[in-house]
Motif scaffolding. Structure first.
Motif, short mmCIF file in Angstrom:
data_model
loop_
_atom_site.label_atom_id
_atom_site.label_comp_id
_atom_site.label_asym_id
_atom_site.label_seq_id
_atom_site.Cartn_x
_atom_site.Cartn_y
_atom_site.Cartn_z
N VAL A 7 0.86 -1.18 0.00
CA VAL A 7 0.00 0.00 0.00
C VAL A 7 0.90 1.23 0.00
O VAL A 7 1.71 1.40 0.91
N SER A 8 0.76 2.07 -1.02
CA SER A 8 1.57 3.28 -1.07
C SER A 8 0.74 4.51 -0.70
O SER A 8 -0.48 4.42 -0.53
N GLY A 9 1.41 5.65 -0.57
CA GLY A 9 0.82 6.82 0.06
C GLY A 9 -0.05 7.66 -0.84
O GLY A 9 0.32 8.77 -1.23
N GLY A 10 -1.22 7.18 -1.14
CA GLY A 10 -2.22 7.94 -1.87
C GLY A 10 -3.53 7.95 -1.12
O GLY A 10 -3.77 7.09 -0.26
N ILE A 11 -4.40 8.90 -1.47
CA ILE A 11 -5.68 9.01 -0.77
C ILE A 11 -6.50 7.74 -0.91
O ILE A 11 -7.33 7.42 -0.06
N ALA A 12 -6.26 6.96 -1.98
CA ALA A 12 -7.02 5.73 -2.20
C ALA A 12 -6.56 4.59 -1.30
O ALA A 12 -7.09 3.48 -1.40
N ALA A 13 -5.61 4.86 -0.38
CA ALA A 13 -5.12 3.79 0.50
C ALA A 13 -6.25 3.15 1.31
O ALA A 13 -6.22 1.95 1.59
N TYR A 14 -7.26 3.95 1.65
CA TYR A 14 -8.36 3.38 2.45
C TYR A 14 -9.11 2.29 1.69
O TYR A 14 -9.68 1.38 2.29
N VAL A 80 0.26 -4.28 -5.40
CA VAL A 80 0.42 -2.94 -4.83
C VAL A 80 -0.79 -2.12 -5.22
O VAL A 80 -1.02 -1.84 -6.40
N ALA A 81 -1.60 -1.75 -4.22
CA ALA A 81 -2.84 -1.00 -4.48
C ALA A 81 -3.14 -0.11 -3.29
O ALA A 81 -3.36 -0.63 -2.19
N PRO A 82 -3.14 1.20 -3.47
CA PRO A 82 -2.79 1.90 -4.71
C PRO A 82 -1.29 1.93 -4.92
O PRO A 82 -0.51 1.88 -3.98
N ALA A 83 -0.90 2.04 -6.19
CA ALA A 83 0.50 2.22 -6.56
C ALA A 83 0.65 3.66 -7.05
O ALA A 83 0.09 4.03 -8.08
N THR A 84 1.37 4.47 -6.29
CA THR A 84 1.57 5.87 -6.67
C THR A 84 2.64 5.98 -7.75
O THR A 84 3.38 5.02 -8.03
N ALA A 85 2.73 7.16 -8.34
CA ALA A 85 3.78 7.41 -9.34
C ALA A 85 5.16 7.19 -8.73
O ALA A 85 6.08 6.69 -9.39
N ASP A 86 5.31 7.56 -7.45
CA ASP A 86 6.60 7.41 -6.76
C ASP A 86 6.98 5.94 -6.65
O ASP A 86 8.13 5.56 -6.94
#
Length: 421
Positions: A7-14, A80-86
């Motif tokens: 899980v990466s650091g995006g608002i969709a992490a929830y 990996v969900a969400p997968a950020t650009a980073d």
């Protein structure tokens, strides 16, 4: 199966909490590996409670267990969900600054990325290059959905529905090859409706379940999928670009547009053979008199038109006895991608003389494969299971016993992949 959920650091992490629940409730053992940034959106206690396993973002925790190597090596799937650009960039360049990126470097199992970010970030050349690199290495990178993003923004970059990400992951866990990687595929699904007046229409019972199974399975096997959906009330398959239509004329227009440059077109939609010759502008009112007859006229035959367009373009079809390859590469006549598909797959719903009618249709339509179903009350339409016979131009039929519609889809893609070579 052992699943690692990154899980990466995006608002969709929830939303990943729902994906985690789907995995655990279906019997998978899940280890959640968030990034430091992800823990700012959803805390470690939530992940630990839902997964039943310890949660850390650091390689320095429990060093004696060597988690930065062990977690990836023991996994059957990493998603990996969400997968950020980073995270996509770090994965593409092999950076390893935290537990998730170390896990991605040590994983020998299939890896699925479900990107979520703002449209500008998704469309940036750097992100597109990183996605291409990951796909070339064998990872499944699901295209994001189109919809509402953070704030008032709308566009491609939204995390697909977690249930649909789960379905793609299940397909990947089945161990099917990524033999459609780089292929452009068009699938039609559902049933067309032909308007009588603004209220009534002529339609059929097709739910779109088989077409959606074909789309999901193709995404899991690496394809770029356009799904033309006629009156389907199902969630969009993760990773597919969905075009919604209603009538046979609209479906024809959408399929022909999408098939320009496509490698494969699969006509799984139930297209109405006829439409009312006249569409009333106002609702037909009931009266004491008998209603006027509804006169019908033929709809365009989309499958036959695709076959005729390919024939006119000079596409050469080899006998099916030729070592498994039904269609040549056509490299001399078709630099890159042309305006016609290499493989065309049709569907036939029959109530009697199923195989005889199917063989006649296969020859008449000019397609390479024809999936024949016996339909009727409780058969095929709206059911999760299907049994079919796949007729092969110049080859032997392939029977698919009753089972999930994904089984039919995988059989179709096996045959398509063999013909693509």
């Amino acid at each position: 199966m052992k699943v690692v959920l990154g899980v990466s650091g995006g608002i969709a992490a929830y939303k990943a909490c729902e994906l985690l629940r789907l995995f655990t409730e279906s019997g998978h053992e899940v280890r959640v590996v968030p990034t430091r940034e992800a823990l700012k959106f959803v805390g470690a206690p939530t992940w630990a409670a839902l997964s039943g396993n310890p949660v850390s973002a650091e390689v320095w925790d429990d060093v004696h267990e060597v988690p930065h190597v062990r977690i990836g090596k023991q996994a059957d799937l990493v998603v990996v969900a969400p997968a950020t650009a980073d995270v996509l960039a770090k994965a593409a360049y092999g950076l390893a600054g935290d537990l998730l990126t170390n896990t991605l470097l040590t994983a020998t199992c299939p890896v699925v990325f479900a990107p979520a970010m703002h449209t500008e970030m998704w469309q940036h050349p750097a992100t597109r290059a990183n996605v291409a690199t990951l796909r070339e290495r064998g990872a499944v990178v699901i295209d994001p959905a189109v919809g509402r993003l953070t704030g008032a923004d709308t566009g491609p970059g939204r995390l697909p529905d977690p249930a649909e990400i789960f379905q793609v992951c299940l397909r990947v866990l089945r161990g099917r090859p990524r033999d459609l990687a780089g292929r452009k595929i068009v699938v039609s699904a559902g049933g067309t409706r032909e308007a009588i007046d603004p209220v009534r229409y002529i339609g059929n019972r097709s739910s779109g379940l088989q077409g959606y199974a074909l789309a999901r399975t193709a995404v899991a096997r690496g394809a770029e999928v356009t799904l033309v959906a006629a009156n389907v009330v199902l969630p969009d398959p993760a990773g597919a670009s969905v075009v919604r239509v209603e009538s046979a004329a609209q479906l024809r227009e959408a399929v022909l547009a999408a098939s320009d440059g496509a490698d494969v077109v699969v006509m799984a939609a139930a297209v109405a053979d006829f439409r009312p010759a006249t569409r009333h502008d106002a609702k037909i009112k009931k009266s004491d008199a008998e209603p006027e007859p509804i006169h019908l006229t033929k709809n365009p035959d989309i499958l036959a038109e695709l076959g005729e367009r390919r024939r006119q373009a000079g596409d050469a079809v080899l006998p099916a006895s030729d070592p498994g390859l039904g269609v040549r590469d056509a490299g001399d006549a078709r630099p890159g991608r042309g305006a016609y598909p290499l493989v065309i797959v049709g569907f036939a719903a029959e109530t009697h003389d199923v195989l005889a009618n199917g063989q006649a249709k296969l020859a008449r339509k000019g397609c390479d494969l024809l999936v024949v179903n016996r339909v009727g009350e409780g058969l095929v339409f709206g059911t999760p299971d299907n049994a079919a016979t796949v007729l092969v131009a110049g080859g032997e039929p392939v029977d698919v016993p009753l089972g999930p519609k994904e089984d039919v889809a995988d059989t179709v893609w096996d045959l398509v992949a063999a013909r693509l070579g």
